[in-house]
Write a protein that holds these residues in place. Structure first.
Motif, PDB file in Angstrom:
ATOM      1  N   ALA A  30      18.222  94.094 117.316  1.00 44.41           N
ATOM      2  CA  ALA A  30      19.025  94.139 116.097  1.00 44.41           C
ATOM      3  C   ALA A  30      20.355  94.230 116.277  1.00 44.41           C
ATOM      4  O   ALA A  30      21.477  93.937 115.556  1.00 44.41           O
ATOM      5  CB  ALA A  30      18.832  95.312 115.266  1.00 44.41           C
ATOM      6  N   PHE A  33      22.791  91.169 115.224  1.00 43.08           N
ATOM      7  CA  PHE A  33      23.051  91.138 113.681  1.00 43.08           C
ATOM      8  C   PHE A  33      23.908  92.150 113.069  1.00 43.08           C
ATOM      9  O   PHE A  33      24.884  92.035 112.476  1.00 43.08           O
ATOM     10  CB  PHE A  33      21.528  91.076 112.882  1.00 43.08           C
ATOM     11  N   LEU A  58      25.943  85.410 110.695  1.00 44.45           N
ATOM     12  CA  LEU A  58      24.971  86.026 110.379  1.00 44.45           C
ATOM     13  C   LEU A  58      23.852  85.174 109.955  1.00 44.45           C
ATOM     14  O   LEU A  58      22.827  85.374 110.443  1.00 44.45           O
ATOM     15  CB  LEU A  58      25.420  86.973 109.053  1.00 44.45           C
ATOM     16  N   ASN A  59      24.238  83.886 109.382  1.00 41.70           N
ATOM     17  CA  ASN A  59      23.214  82.963 109.199  1.00 41.70           C
ATOM     18  C   ASN A  59      22.640  82.463 110.708  1.00 41.70           C
ATOM     19  O   ASN A  59      21.372  82.220 110.865  1.00 41.70           O
ATOM     20  CB  ASN A  59      23.869  81.787 108.541  1.00 41.70           C
ATOM     21  N   GLN A  61      22.588  84.230 113.485  1.00 46.55           N
ATOM     22  CA  GLN A  61      22.065  85.256 114.014  1.00 46.55           C
ATOM     23  C   GLN A  61      20.363  85.450 113.425  1.00 46.55           C
ATOM     24  O   GLN A  61      19.392  85.570 114.160  1.00 46.55           O
ATOM     25  CB  GLN A  61      22.481  86.606 114.230  1.00 46.55           C
ATOM     26  N   ILE A  62      20.390  85.349 112.361  1.00 47.58           N
ATOM     27  CA  ILE A  62      19.133  85.324 111.413  1.00 47.58           C
ATOM     28  C   ILE A  62      18.133  84.235 111.911  1.00 47.58           C
ATOM     29  O   ILE A  62      16.973  84.299 112.153  1.00 47.58           O
ATOM     30  CB  ILE A  62      19.226  85.473 109.997  1.00 47.58           C
ATOM     31  N   SER A  63      18.721  83.003 111.724  1.00 50.90           N
ATOM     32  CA  SER A  63      18.093  81.838 112.039  1.00 50.90           C
ATOM     33  C   SER A  63      17.489  81.805 113.400  1.00 50.90           C
ATOM     34  O   SER A  63      16.445  81.601 114.017  1.00 50.90           O
ATOM     35  CB  SER A  63      18.864  80.620 111.937  1.00 50.90           C
ATOM     36  N   SER A  65      17.096  84.395 115.427  1.00 55.51           N
ATOM     37  CA  SER A  65      16.084  85.551 115.667  1.00 55.51           C
ATOM     38  C   SER A  65      14.647  84.942 115.252  1.00 55.51           C
ATOM     39  O   SER A  65      13.533  85.528 115.951  1.00 55.51           O
ATOM     40  CB  SER A  65      16.592  86.805 114.777  1.00 55.51           C
ATOM     41  N   ILE A  66      14.719  84.231 114.154  1.00 54.93           N
ATOM     42  CA  ILE A  66      13.441  83.542 113.989  1.00 54.93           C
ATOM     43  C   ILE A  66      12.936  82.747 114.883  1.00 54.93           C
ATOM     44  O   ILE A  66      11.824  82.796 115.166  1.00 54.93           O
ATOM     45  CB  ILE A  66      13.639  82.925 112.575  1.00 54.93           C
ATOM     46  N   THR A 113      21.042  76.052 112.138  1.00 52.63           N
ATOM     47  CA  THR A 113      21.344  77.368 111.411  1.00 52.63           C
ATOM     48  C   THR A 113      20.958  77.092 110.035  1.00 52.63           C
ATOM     49  O   THR A 113      21.458  75.925 109.312  1.00 52.63           O
ATOM     50  CB  THR A 113      22.627  77.685 111.442  1.00 52.63           C
ATOM     51  N   PHE A 116      21.511  81.222 104.761  1.00 54.22           N
ATOM     52  CA  PHE A 116      20.916  82.528 103.996  1.00 54.22           C
ATOM     53  C   PHE A 116      21.903  82.930 103.191  1.00 54.22           C
ATOM     54  O   PHE A 116      21.934  83.484 102.032  1.00 54.22           O
ATOM     55  CB  PHE A 116      20.621  83.743 104.938  1.00 54.22           C
TER      56      PHE A 116
END
Length: 118
Positions: A30, A33, A58-59, A61-63, A65-66, A113, A116
C-alpha cells in the motif's frame, strides 16, 4: 502548448508527490498509494500543480497495482514472474521520469493509466 509551473515550492511538492510512491519499499502493498495520497490531501488546495499531479500519480498507482495483481495471478500460468520483473522495472523508471518532469514544472501524464480521479 505545454503548461509549465514556475513556482519552486509548487514544483518541489509536485516532485514529492511522484517520489512518495517509492514508499512502497518501506510499506509494501500500500505504500505506493498511501505516500502520494498523503501529500495530495495536504497540498491539493494550496497548489494547483500538486492537485493535478496528485490525481495523476494516484491514477497511475491504482492502475499499476491492478497490473501487478494480474501478474501475480499469472505466476501460476508461468508468465507472471516475467511480467512482474518487466512491469516492476517500468514502474520504477516511470516514477523517476514523472518526478524529474514535475521538478521541471511539467505536467506529466503516465502511460497505461486509467483515470479513476478526474
Amino acid at each position: 502548448m505545454e503548461r509549465i509551473v514556475d513556482d519552486p515550492q509548487e514544483k518541489q511538492w509536485g516532485m514529492f508527490t511522484h517520489l512518495a510512491a517509492l514508499a512502497t519499499f518501506v510499506l509494501p502493498v500500500a505504500g505506493n498509494f498511501i505516500g502520494p495520497l498523503i501529500i495530495y490531501l495536504i497540498k491539493k488546495d494550496e497548489y494547483e500543480f500538486v492537485n493535478d499531479q496528485g490525481k495523476e500519480v494516484l491514477n497511475f498507482q491504482i492502475s499499476w497495482s491492478i497490473i501487478f495483481a494480474i501478474s501475480i495471478v499469472l505466476i501460476f500460468v508461468g508468465i507472471g514472474v516475467i511480467m512482474l520483473v518487466g512491469f516492476g522495472i517500468a514502474w520504477l523508471v516511470l516514477v523517476i521520469v514523472g518526478s524529474v518532469a514535475a521538478s521541471n514544472g511539467q505536467y506529466y501524464r503516465y502511460p497505461l493509466t486509467y483515470n479513476f480521479f478526474q
